[in-house]
Motif scaffolding. Structure first.
Motif, PDB file in Angstrom:
ATOM      1  N   ARG A  77       6.207   8.664   2.642  1.00 19.06           N
ATOM      2  CA  ARG A  77       5.629   7.309   2.533  1.00 19.06           C
ATOM      3  C   ARG A  77       6.147   6.569   1.301  1.00 19.06           C
ATOM      4  NH1 ARG A  77       3.430   9.914   6.937  1.00 19.06           N
ATOM      5  NH2 ARG A  77       1.310  10.672   6.632  1.00 19.06           N
ATOM      6  N   LYS A  78       6.217   7.259   0.175  1.00 22.37           N
ATOM      7  CA  LYS A  78       6.533   6.623  -1.092  1.00 22.37           C
ATOM      8  C   LYS A  78       7.915   5.976  -1.054  1.00 22.37           C
ATOM      9  CE  LYS A  78       6.350   7.643  -6.059  1.00 22.37           C
ATOM     10  NZ  LYS A  78       6.050   8.709  -7.053  1.00 22.37           N
ATOM     11  N   ARG A  79       8.906   6.717  -0.570  1.00 23.83           N
ATOM     12  CA  ARG A  79      10.267   6.203  -0.529  1.00 23.83           C
ATOM     13  C   ARG A  79      10.366   4.978   0.354  1.00 23.83           C
ATOM     14  NH1 ARG A  79      14.763  10.160   1.824  1.00 23.83           N
ATOM     15  NH2 ARG A  79      13.797  11.488   0.250  1.00 23.83           N
ATOM     16  N   LEU A  80       9.763   5.030   1.552  1.00 26.41           N
ATOM     17  CA  LEU A  80       9.862   3.905   2.490  1.00 26.41           C
ATOM     18  C   LEU A  80       9.091   2.687   1.994  1.00 26.41           C
ATOM     19  CD1 LEU A  80      11.350   3.702   5.229  1.00 26.41           C
ATOM     20  CD2 LEU A  80      11.182   6.012   4.312  1.00 26.41           C
ATOM     21  N   LEU A  81       7.944   2.906   1.341  1.00 27.04           N
ATOM     22  CA  LEU A  81       7.195   1.764   0.820  1.00 27.04           C
ATOM     23  C   LEU A  81       7.981   1.057  -0.275  1.00 27.04           C
ATOM     24  CD1 LEU A  81       4.659   0.040   0.769  1.00 27.04           C
ATOM     25  CD2 LEU A  81       3.669   1.633  -0.879  1.00 27.04           C
ATOM     26  N   PHE A  82       8.642   1.824  -1.138  1.00 27.02           N
ATOM     27  CA  PHE A  82       9.441   1.216  -2.198  1.00 27.02           C
ATOM     28  C   PHE A  82      10.616   0.416  -1.615  1.00 27.02           C
ATOM     29  CE2 PHE A  82       8.451   3.322  -6.486  1.00 27.02           C
ATOM     30  CZ  PHE A  82       7.094   3.285  -6.193  1.00 27.02           C
ATOM     31  N   ILE A  83      11.209   0.920  -0.542  1.00 23.87           N
ATOM     32  CA  ILE A  83      12.280   0.177   0.124  1.00 23.87           C
ATOM     33  C   ILE A  83      11.730  -1.140   0.682  1.00 23.87           C
ATOM     34  CG2 ILE A  83      13.824   0.170   2.135  1.00 23.87           C
ATOM     35  CD1 ILE A  83      14.210   3.177   1.707  1.00 23.87           C
ATOM     36  N   ALA A 180       2.526  -3.336  -8.589  1.00 21.43           N
ATOM     37  CA  ALA A 180       2.189  -2.396  -7.519  1.00 21.43           C
ATOM     38  C   ALA A 180       3.147  -1.209  -7.510  1.00 21.43           C
ATOM     39  CB  ALA A 180       2.213  -3.113  -6.172  1.00 21.43           C
ATOM     40  N   MET A 181       4.454  -1.480  -7.663  1.00 17.97           N
ATOM     41  CA  MET A 181       5.435  -0.402  -7.650  1.00 17.97           C
ATOM     42  C   MET A 181       5.292   0.502  -8.864  1.00 17.97           C
ATOM     43  SD  MET A 181       8.805  -2.434  -6.206  1.00 17.97           S
ATOM     44  CE  MET A 181       9.845  -0.988  -6.087  1.00 17.97           C
ATOM     45  N   LEU A 182       4.985  -0.065 -10.026  1.00 16.19           N
ATOM     46  CA  LEU A 182       4.799   0.753 -11.226  1.00 16.19           C
ATOM     47  C   LEU A 182       3.600   1.690 -11.072  1.00 16.19           C
ATOM     48  CD1 LEU A 182       5.483  -1.873 -14.069  1.00 16.19           C
ATOM     49  CD2 LEU A 182       6.882   0.127 -13.480  1.00 16.19           C
ATOM     50  N   LEU A 183       2.504   1.179 -10.533  1.00 18.18           N
ATOM     51  CA  LEU A 183       1.316   2.012 -10.335  1.00 18.18           C
ATOM     52  C   LEU A 183       1.591   3.148  -9.360  1.00 18.18           C
ATOM     53  CD1 LEU A 183      -1.524  -0.685 -10.145  1.00 18.18           C
ATOM     54  CD2 LEU A 183      -1.155   0.992 -11.963  1.00 18.18           C
ATOM     55  N   LEU A 184       2.253   2.831  -8.258  1.00 21.32           N
ATOM     56  CA  LEU A 184       2.513   3.857  -7.254  1.00 21.32           C
ATOM     57  C   LEU A 184       3.586   4.838  -7.724  1.00 21.32           C
ATOM     58  CD1 LEU A 184       2.405   1.625  -4.047  1.00 21.32           C
ATOM     59  CD2 LEU A 184       0.664   3.205  -4.870  1.00 21.32           C
ATOM     60  N   ALA A 185       4.563   4.352  -8.496  1.00 22.13           N
ATOM     61  CA  ALA A 185       5.587   5.252  -9.037  1.00 22.13           C
ATOM     62  C   ALA A 185       4.968   6.251 -10.013  1.00 22.13           C
ATOM     63  CB  ALA A 185       6.676   4.444  -9.733  1.00 22.13           C
ATOM     64  N   ARG A 186       3.963   5.791 -10.751  1.00 22.23           N
ATOM     65  CA  ARG A 186       3.330   6.648 -11.759  1.00 22.23           C
ATOM     66  C   ARG A 186       2.321   7.607 -11.157  1.00 22.23           C
ATOM     67  NH1 ARG A 186       1.143   9.784 -14.193  1.00 22.23           N
ATOM     68  NH2 ARG A 186       0.356   9.806 -16.357  1.00 22.23           N
ATOM     69  N   PHE A 187       1.515   7.153 -10.203  1.00 19.92           N
ATOM     70  CA  PHE A 187       0.358   7.950  -9.779  1.00 19.92           C
ATOM     71  C   PHE A 187       0.449   8.526  -8.369  1.00 19.92           C
ATOM     72  CE2 PHE A 187      -1.404   4.928 -12.942  1.00 19.92           C
ATOM     73  CZ  PHE A 187      -1.821   5.857 -13.893  1.00 19.92           C
ATOM     74  N   LEU A 188       1.317   7.991  -7.509  1.00 16.43           N
ATOM     75  CA  LEU A 188       1.400   8.515  -6.145  1.00 16.43           C
ATOM     76  C   LEU A 188       2.354   9.691  -6.097  1.00 16.43           C
ATOM     77  CD1 LEU A 188       0.736   8.296  -3.114  1.00 16.43           C
ATOM     78  CD2 LEU A 188       2.678   6.722  -2.896  1.00 16.43           C
ATOM     79  N   PRO A 189       1.868  10.884  -5.774  1.00 17.99           N
ATOM     80  CA  PRO A 189       2.766  12.040  -5.698  1.00 17.99           C
ATOM     81  C   PRO A 189       3.631  11.974  -4.451  1.00 17.99           C
ATOM     82  CG  PRO A 189       0.546  12.673  -5.055  1.00 17.99           C
ATOM     83  CD  PRO A 189       0.463  11.246  -5.518  1.00 17.99           C
ATOM     84  N   SER A 190       4.812  12.553  -4.553  1.00 17.04           N
ATOM     85  CA  SER A 190       5.702  12.643  -3.400  1.00 17.04           C
ATOM     86  C   SER A 190       5.403  13.934  -2.663  1.00 17.04           C
ATOM     87  CB  SER A 190       7.168  12.622  -3.834  1.00 17.04           C
ATOM     88  OG  SER A 190       7.466  11.417  -4.507  1.00 17.04           O
ATOM     89  N   ARG A 191       5.623  13.889  -1.375  1.00 20.98           N
ATOM     90  CA  ARG A 191       5.401  15.094  -0.570  1.00 20.98           C
ATOM     91  C   ARG A 191       6.653  15.366   0.235  1.00 20.98           C
ATOM     92  NH1 ARG A 191       0.387  16.755   3.413  1.00 20.98           N
ATOM     93  NH2 ARG A 191       1.558  18.081   4.832  1.00 20.98           N
TER      94      ARG A 191
END
Length: 486
Positions: A77-83, A180-191
């Motif tokens: 999810r994280k990679r695609l949301l950032f794109i 939004a991207m800074l918050l998710l980059a910092r706190f959302l773990p990748s799986r």
């Protein structure tokens, strides 16, 4: 499915804030651009093309939503949301530099491609980090973003255009998206994803051809004329080829689990119906207020804003109601509210007050908020992590397609009635909507036209009510379960 979330994290509130900011950025874009369009047209020209500023955004968003949902299940999810956010911000920056309507339409297409990731993936991420019991309440918070955007968008758009260049309405997205991207980059773990990393390119192409042809046919039906038939035929052929390919594909875009689940199919049908029913009020209540009662655009917008207020309130309430009753009861209550609100549209008269119109919109908004949230949460709780992205995307995709179908269907009902009731009149709707043209009409002509147009709009509301009645059938399919027992 257990009671625990798939991604255990101690910073879920920051992840939720990041997702809400990203969703707000995409949600406010629709209303803030609509407010600034007169100024943009005055600067860039190209009035005949201005409808494509909105249509291309919806088109590219709808085409990309299911693709992002499937890719998020495969690549994370994280990679695609950032794109998606990056594409949206790039499109926003370029829109501000557009020097013609054609370039603005092209850059709006980039925005739509980004929004196609933002809408489903923010909702999917929140579902990943909250347990089934918690999702019902948290999805209400996400829905509240739309209500806030519907109120802030027109006001902020008018203020920005008045005091700055119209380009600023696009550039305000940049700081919101960056935070939004800074918050998710910092706190959302990748799986790490264990699935194949190759995309079903053939299926993706057939899907894009099918959706593009269908949406162009529905959104541009009046302009296409005879060419409507080839576009619809192309959509049918592409859908048939997609179905054949999906049955043989090793990694189908829409996994078989989706079609085998009665609940997931019902959730998609429910949102298709909600999307179609929503256009009965979104497109035609302002028309009634300005054309029949002679109200101002501000009054029409204020009445319609009540739907955006009712939606998040009911969405939040439905989260709590699901926990003490069941999916079915909550969906049925929402369906009854939607039906009641649609029936109230039939009570509108030429002397109806703005308060009555606003109350009608509020009731419809509560029904939509309650049913849509119930359908979404039930599907997310039922779907395994590995297909939750595409399941969430399919829900939102269904609502977009429903909106396009509703716009075309209800618009056809209105045009048919007008052609039968006022066959000699030249564009009567435009003339009574314009204050200048309205004043130029004789009293007898104005009285006759408003009466005939009111009757035509009532038939639109009748069809909208019939569509809303279908939600009660979908609600009955929902299980008698509460979220915590998933």
């Amino acid at each position: 499915m257990t009671e625990t979330a798939e991604l255990n994290t101690e910073h879920r509130h920051w992840i939720l804030i990041g997702c809400m900011l990203a969703m707000f950025m995409a949600a406010i874009e629709v209303t803030i651009v609509a407010t600034a369009m007169p100024t943009i047209i005055a600067d860039l020209g190209g009035f005949s093309q201005f409808g494509w500023v909105f249509s291309i955004y919806l088109l590219t968003q709808a085409v990309s939503v299911p693709l992002y949902g499937r890719l998020a299940d495969m690549w994370g999810r994280k990679r695609l949301l950032f794109i998606g956010v990056s594409l949206f911000l790039l499109g926003s920056i370029l829109c501000g530099f557009a020097h013609s309507m054609a370039w603005l339409i092209l850059f709006r297409a980039f925005q739509g491609l980004g929004a196609g990731a933002i809408m489903p993936l923010t909702s999917t991420i929140v579902a990943d980090v909250y347990s089934p019991r918690e999702r019902a309440n948290v999805q209400g918070w996400l829905s509240s973003v739309w209500g806030v955007a519907a109120i802030i968008g027109p006001l902020s758009g008018a203020w920005l255009v008045q005091h700055f260049s119209w380009s600023v309405i696009f550039w305000v997205n940049v700081p919101i998206g960056a935070i939004a991207m800074l918050l998710l980059a910092r706190f959302l773990p990748s799986r790490e994803q264990n699935q194949a990393t190759t995309l079903n390119l053939t299926g993706s192409c057939w899907l894009m051809i099918c959706v593009t042809a269908l949406l162009v046919a529905l959104l541009q039906a009046e302009v296409l004329g005879f060419w409507l038939v080839p576009f619809l035929l192309l959509a049918v052929i592409a859908a048939w080829r997609l179905k054949q390919h999906e049955q043989r594909a090793d990694a189908p875009l829409f996994p078989l689990e989706i079609w085998r689940s009665r609940l997931i199919v019902a959730g998609n049908i429910g949102n298709l119906i909600i999307g179609a029913s929503m256009m009965g009020i979104s497109a035609f209540l302002p028309t009634w207020i300005q054309g029949i009662t002679g109200g101002t655009p501000l009054q029409a917008g204020s009445a319609l804003a009540m739907m955006s207020i009712g939606w998040p309130l009911a969405s939040t309430l439905s989260g709590r109601l699901m926990l003490i009753t069941s999916y079915r009861f909550t969906a049925q209550l929402g369906a009854l509210l939607l039906i009641a609100g649609s029936a109230l549209l039939l009570l509108l008269r030429s002397d109806s007050s703005i308060v009555q119109a606003g109350f009608t919109a509020f009731v419809i908004g509560t029904g939509m908020g309650m049913t849509s949230t119930t359908f979404l949460v039930s599907v997310q709780n039922h779907a395994h992590y590995d297909i939750r992205g595409i399941c969430t995307a399919s829900i939102m995709f269904s609502r977009m397609i429903g909106s396009a179908i509703g716009t075309a269907l209800l618009g056809a009902v209105l045009n048919l009635n007008l052609s039968l009731r006022l066959p000699q009149a030249d564009d009567p709707m435009q003339k009574i909507m314009s204050p200048e043209s309205r004043q130029a009409l004789s009293e007898a002509t104005l009285h006759d036209w408003t009466g005939q147009i009111a009757s035509s709009l009532h038939w639109v509301f009748v069809v909208s009510l019939l569509i809303a009645l279908l939600t009660l059938w979908v609600a009955w399919i929902m299980p008698r379960q509460r979220p915590e027992v998933e």
